[in-house]
Design a protein around this motif. Structure first.
Motif, PDB file in Angstrom:
ATOM      1  N   LYS A   1      16.999 -10.560  75.977  1.00 13.74           N
ATOM      2  CA  LYS A   1      16.840  -8.885  76.245  1.00 13.74           C
ATOM      3  C   LYS A   1      18.086  -8.498  76.042  1.00 13.74           C
ATOM      4  O   LYS A   1      19.126  -8.611  76.701  1.00 13.74           O
ATOM      5  N   LYS A   2      18.554  -6.998  75.483  1.00 15.96           N
ATOM      6  CA  LYS A   2      19.407  -5.773  75.650  1.00 15.96           C
ATOM      7  C   LYS A   2      20.085  -4.752  77.288  1.00 15.96           C
ATOM      8  O   LYS A   2      19.266  -4.573  77.696  1.00 15.96           O
ATOM      9  N   LEU A   3      20.821  -5.559  77.910  1.00 15.92           N
ATOM     10  CA  LEU A   3      20.420  -5.026  79.594  1.00 15.92           C
ATOM     11  C   LEU A   3      22.197  -4.534  79.548  1.00 15.92           C
ATOM     12  O   LEU A   3      23.428  -5.303  79.536  1.00 15.92           O
ATOM     13  N   ASN A   4      22.414  -2.988  79.445  1.00 17.38           N
ATOM     14  CA  ASN A   4      23.924  -2.900  79.501  1.00 17.38           C
ATOM     15  C   ASN A   4      23.955  -3.056  81.022  1.00 17.38           C
ATOM     16  O   ASN A   4      23.754  -3.173  82.150  1.00 17.38           O
ATOM     17  N   PRO A   5      25.691  -3.549  81.564  1.00 14.57           N
ATOM     18  CA  PRO A   5      25.707  -3.434  82.851  1.00 14.57           C
ATOM     19  C   PRO A   5      26.457  -2.086  83.346  1.00 14.57           C
ATOM     20  O   PRO A   5      25.321  -1.230  83.525  1.00 14.57           O
ATOM     21  N   VAL A   6      26.022  -2.667  85.228  1.00 17.58           N
ATOM     22  CA  VAL A   6      26.548  -1.569  85.707  1.00 17.58           C
ATOM     23  C   VAL A   6      27.007  -0.729  85.955  1.00 17.58           C
ATOM     24  O   VAL A   6      27.580  -0.346  85.041  1.00 17.58           O
ATOM     25  N   MET A   7      25.960   0.795  86.220  1.00 19.64           N
ATOM     26  CA  MET A   7      26.650   1.816  86.204  1.00 19.64           C
ATOM     27  C   MET A   7      26.696   2.478  84.882  1.00 19.64           C
ATOM     28  O   MET A   7      27.251   3.641  84.620  1.00 19.64           O
ATOM     29  N   GLU A   8      26.567   1.915  83.475  1.00 21.16           N
ATOM     30  CA  GLU A   8      25.753   1.927  82.254  1.00 21.16           C
ATOM     31  C   GLU A   8      24.292   2.678  81.812  1.00 21.16           C
ATOM     32  O   GLU A   8      23.276   1.690  82.438  1.00 21.16           O
ATOM     33  N   TRP A   9      24.337   3.651  81.283  1.00 20.87           N
ATOM     34  CA  TRP A   9      23.264   4.092  81.244  1.00 20.87           C
ATOM     35  C   TRP A   9      22.596   2.627  79.803  1.00 20.87           C
ATOM     36  O   TRP A   9      22.989   2.727  79.128  1.00 20.87           O
ATOM     37  N   ASN A  10      20.959   2.844  81.077  1.00 23.53           N
ATOM     38  CA  ASN A  10      19.655   2.163  80.086  1.00 23.53           C
ATOM     39  C   ASN A  10      19.027   3.080  79.427  1.00 23.53           C
ATOM     40  O   ASN A  10      18.901   4.134  79.838  1.00 23.53           O
ATOM     41  N   THR A  11      18.108   2.800  77.930  1.00 26.32           N
ATOM     42  CA  THR A  11      17.083   3.349  78.144  1.00 26.32           C
ATOM     43  C   THR A  11      16.004   3.076  78.118  1.00 26.32           C
ATOM     44  O   THR A  11      15.659   1.764  78.542  1.00 26.32           O
TER      45      THR A  11
END
Length: 254
Positions: free
Chosen positions: A171-181
């Motif tokens: 899966k594509k998970l953005n780094p801490v404190m970046e927005w995910n949908t």
């Protein structure tokens, strides 16, 4: 002869103007229809957060929202402060006043380092329910980086159906404190979890696989007899003792 030509010219001019008028009318009608379709499509979605206030929300099993939940820079923020969910002074999930049955939910989230939260649905309040999660299934919101630096990929990792179905390790998970949908679809027991535009989880509550997953989960212990028991309820944002933010929260009924 000149009179005949003038009369003929007037007739031709009239025909041209008539045709031109019909063409313009047709174009205007098409535009009106397109506008109506756009309005109808936009009306299908319900905004659950106005970007400025917590109108339409309350704290689970409480009369006051309390100090941990606030609005910051156009997002709903849970301060956390190390309190666990449901701590008597301040904690507890934030739940919608409106309830939903079949729905499609979309929102954005970001989490603090080491943080844990979740998005739950079909949540019911009542003195017999200690926390939102004892009734509502959960889309896991989490910083998946573990203490040793590796990424968690179990059924408690981000995008998973908590303690039931694991999101894929790819899966594509953005780094801490970046927005995910996040996107959750629930339709008569058929469920989808989407993370950053990719399907992370899909299952059918009526399937044998679901029953097997349930039997292997904490929910089958007898301690949670009301988990997933209700098919209409509130949407909940979980307070799990960590700072977390949610924004652009919208839903449509199916």
């Amino acid at each position: 002869m000149k009179g005949i030509l003038t009369f003929t010219g007037i007739i031709i001019l009239g025909i041209c103007l008539s045709c031109s008028g019909k063409k313009n009318t047709g174009t205007e009608t098409k535009g009106d229809n397109q506008d109506a379709e756009v309005v109808q499509a936009s009306e299908e979605w319900i905004s659950l957060f106005d970007g400025e206030t917590l109108t339409g929300w309350k704290r689970f099993n409480a009369d006051e929202i309390g100090p941990l939940w606030s609005v910051e820079d156009g997002a709903i923020k849970c301060d956390g402060q190390g309190h666990g969910e449901g701590s008597p002074e301040f904690g507890g999930s934030l739940v919608t006043l409106e309830t939903f049955k079949n729905f499609e939910l979309k929102l954005e989230w970001r989490i603090s380092g080491g943080g844990n939260s979740g998005i739950m649905y079909h949540v019911l309040e009542g003195p017999e329910f200690s926390h939102a999660y004892v009734t509502g299934p959960e889309f896991q919101v989490r910083d998946d980086v573990q203490a040793d630096g590796t990424m968690s990929s179990d059924n408690k990792a981000a995008g998973s159906s908590y303690d039931m179905y694991a999101a894929p390790s790819t899966k594509k998970l953005n780094p801490v404190m970046e927005w995910n949908t996040a996107r959750i679809v629930y339709n008569d027991g058929k469920v989808e979890h989407w993370l950053n535009g990719e399907k992370a989880v899909e299952f059918d509550e009526s399937s044998e696989d679901f029953k097997l997953k349930f039997d292997q989960s904490k929910w089958s212990s007898g301690e949670y007899p009301n988990w997933n028991a209700f098919k209409e309820g509130s949407i909940a944002l979980q307070d799990h003792g960590a700072a977390v933010w949610y924004r652009n929260i919208r839903i449509r009924k199916l």
